[in-house]
Enzyme design. Structure first.
Site, PDB file in Angstrom:
ATOM      1  CB  ILE A 157      -4.443   5.327   7.323  1.00  0.00           C
ATOM      2  CG1 ILE A 157      -3.229   6.002   7.974  1.00  0.00           C
ATOM      3  CG2 ILE A 157      -5.164   6.260   6.381  1.00  0.00           C
ATOM      4  CD1 ILE A 157      -2.196   6.479   6.969  1.00  0.00           C
ATOM      5  N   GLY A 158      -4.522   3.410  10.177  1.00  0.00           N
ATOM      6  CA  GLY A 158      -3.999   2.155  10.701  1.00  0.00           C
ATOM      7  C   GLY A 158      -3.957   2.145  12.210  1.00  0.00           C
ATOM      8  CE  LYS A 159      -8.329   2.229  16.167  1.00  0.00           C
ATOM      9  NZ  LYS A 159      -9.345   2.396  15.130  1.00  0.00           N
ATOM     10  CG  ASP A 200       8.673  -4.898  15.347  1.00  0.00           C
ATOM     11  OD1 ASP A 200       8.451  -6.129  15.273  1.00  0.00           O
ATOM     12  OD2 ASP A 200       7.800  -4.070  15.632  1.00  0.00           O
TER      13      ASP A 200
HETATM   14  P1  ADP Z   1       2.618  -1.930  13.762  1.00  0.00           P
HETATM   15  O1  ADP Z   1       2.476  -1.545  15.199  1.00  0.00           O
HETATM   16  O2  ADP Z   1       1.892  -3.202  13.409  1.00  0.00           O
HETATM   17  O3  ADP Z   1       4.040  -1.886  13.306  1.00  0.00           O
HETATM   18  P2  ADP Z   1       2.003   0.660  12.731  1.00  0.00           P
HETATM   19  O4  ADP Z   1       1.417   1.325  13.935  1.00  0.00           O
HETATM   20  O5  ADP Z   1       3.363   1.094  12.340  1.00  0.00           O
HETATM   21  O6  ADP Z   1       1.876  -0.905  12.870  1.00  0.00           O
HETATM   22  O7  ADP Z   1       1.060   0.888  11.480  1.00  0.00           O
HETATM   23  C1  ADP Z   1      -0.233   0.318  11.389  1.00  0.00           C
HETATM   24  C2  ADP Z   1      -0.725   0.437   9.967  1.00  0.00           C
HETATM   25  O8  ADP Z   1      -0.813   1.828   9.608  1.00  0.00           O
HETATM   26  C3  ADP Z   1       0.215  -0.175   8.921  1.00  0.00           C
HETATM   27  O9  ADP Z   1      -0.030  -1.545   8.762  1.00  0.00           O
HETATM   28  C4  ADP Z   1      -0.146   0.628   7.679  1.00  0.00           C
HETATM   29  O10 ADP Z   1      -1.298   0.093   7.046  1.00  0.00           O
HETATM   30  C5  ADP Z   1      -0.482   1.999   8.243  1.00  0.00           C
HETATM   31  N1  ADP Z   1       0.675   2.905   8.156  1.00  0.00           N
HETATM   32  C6  ADP Z   1       1.692   3.018   9.048  1.00  0.00           C
HETATM   33  N2  ADP Z   1       2.581   3.949   8.651  1.00  0.00           N
HETATM   34  C7  ADP Z   1       2.130   4.435   7.470  1.00  0.00           C
HETATM   35  C8  ADP Z   1       2.623   5.419   6.511  1.00  0.00           C
HETATM   36  N3  ADP Z   1       3.760   6.065   6.721  1.00  0.00           N
HETATM   37  N4  ADP Z   1       1.894   5.633   5.394  1.00  0.00           N
HETATM   38  C9  ADP Z   1       0.744   4.956   5.182  1.00  0.00           C
HETATM   39  N5  ADP Z   1       0.240   4.034   6.011  1.00  0.00           N
HETATM   40  C10 ADP Z   1       0.912   3.767   7.147  1.00  0.00           C
END
Ligand code: ADP
Length: 348
Positions: free
Chosen positions: A68-70, A184
């Site tokens: 769901i996210g990178k 952060d």
């Molecule tokens: P970053 O390194 O930019 O801080 P993260 O690795 O924490 O980003 O997260 C990347 C993306 O994953 C976030 O922008 C969000 O869309 C999704 N994400 C992160 N944590 C969660 C969570 N607990 N529930 C749902 N989506 C999440």
């Protein structure tokens, strides 16, 4: 908590094995058990269990649904607990580390797990295995405010006040109760859900990355929201997060990051150009032509180059901007839904 007394914040704890104390501990660390509270439910009935019995949410017990996210530090997956059907987010950070650093990380992760506040993303469990840290987090089905901003372009003041109030409550908890500096704070670390809740995530993770030898000079996150005192390598404290909050609010209100490069069409020449701008230029502010005096004053109470001139989370809670739109009773749940939740749980 004593056995037999019910905790008002009680949550269900599901377990497959019979409630035999000897088996129980063994089963907890193997399979089929979900840790999340004080009540144990199984085929033999329900009983109250102590915190010490609450052990692991095991990686073997969860199914991966999708990525769901990178982020800068790794990937985030939507996962589902096999036995309860509950969704979680699993964050995996790849890193090779030595024994000493592992101990420091374990300490930091335990602090993460102990944080309990409605405006801070719950961290249920963390593991270090085979060069990767895995963290099981509360799943936030609306994604991040950075995702939301891409859709809505700008966030109107009444919604911004409601969002800001929740972020401040989270910061108040981290700063004044847990004595943690986030380090952060940025739009992608503010997560939202269909209930209209806004929660801070990733506190402690940047501290882990920064404190880990070998990773210390390879910070791959963003410097955008970093306070002038941090950029200059001076001592910093919780007011550093307040600077970040101010920049984040300005970006939400205007739709643009408040600093722009000298050659706008070329972009930032390097990260040093941006860092120089934050340290050398006057602080940005909200335009009084476009925004209420309360909002402008709130931003200016956060975005001061000298941390001593910034208000604390506690002081900001009573700032007039916090309550000026209370009469409108804004519905963040509807606002997030109308913007199109990027990760609706039901449409997998
Ligand atoms: P970053 O390194 O930019 O801080 P993260 O690795 O924490 O980003 O997260 C990347 C993306 O994953 C976030 O922008 C969000 O869309 C999704 N994400 C992160 N944590 C969660 C969570 N607990 N529930 C749902 N989506 C999440």
């Amino acid at each position: 908590m004593k056995k037999g007394t019910l905790n008002p914040n009680i949550k269900l704890k599901l377990s497959l094995p019979p409630p035999d104390e000897v088996y129980f501990a063994k089963f907890l660390t193997q399979s089929g058990t979900f840790m999340d509270g004080d009540l144990l439910v199984n085929r033999d009935g329900v009983r109250v269990v102590s915190q010490s019995e609450s052990e692991a949410l095991n990686l073997a017990d969860i199914d991966t649904i999708k990525v769901i996210g990178k982020g800068s530090s790794g990937i985030v997956q939507l996962v589902q607990h096999k036995w309860t059907g509950q969704f979680f987010a699993l964050k995996v950070i790849q890193m090779t580390i030595e024994e000493n650093a592992r101990k420091a990380i374990a300490k930091e992760l335990i602090i993460n797990q102990s944080a309990q506040c409605p405006n801070v993303v719950m961290c249920y469990q963390s593991f270090y295995d085979n060069g990767a840290i895995s963290i099981i987090l509360e799943y936030m089905d609306g994604g991040s405010l950075s995702d939301l901003l891409k859709k809505v372009k700008t966030i109107p003041e009444p919604y911004l006040a409601a969002i800001c109030k929740q972020v401040l409550k989270g910061l108040l908890y981290l700063h004044h109760e847990k004595h943690i500096i986030h380090r952060d704070l940025k739009p992608s670390n503010l997560l939202i859900n269909h209930r209209g809740e806004v929660k801070i995530t990733d506190f402690g993770v940047s501290a882990i990355l920064a404190s880990t030898s070998g990773q210390a000079n390879t910070f791959v996150g963003t410097y955008n929201y970093m306070s002038p005192e941090r950029i200059s390598g001076r001592q910093y404290g919780s007011k550093s997060d307040i600077w970040s909050l101010g920049l984040v609010l300005l970006e939400f209100a205007t739709g643009q990051f408040p600093y722009s490069p000298l050659e706008q069409d070329v972009g930032w020449a390097s990260v040093y150009e941006l860092m120089e701008a934050v340290v050398d230029q006057p602080q940005p502010c909200a335009s009084s032509d476009q925004f209420s005096p309360e909002f402008c004053s709130f931003v200016s109470s956060c975005v001061q180059k000298d941390p001593n001139d910034r208000l604390s989370a506690n002081e900001l809670m009573t700032h007039p901007f916090m309550n000026m739109y209370d009469d409108l009773h804004v519905d963040l749940s509807a606002y997030f839904k109308n913007a199109g939740s990027p990760l609706a749980t039901l449409n997998l």
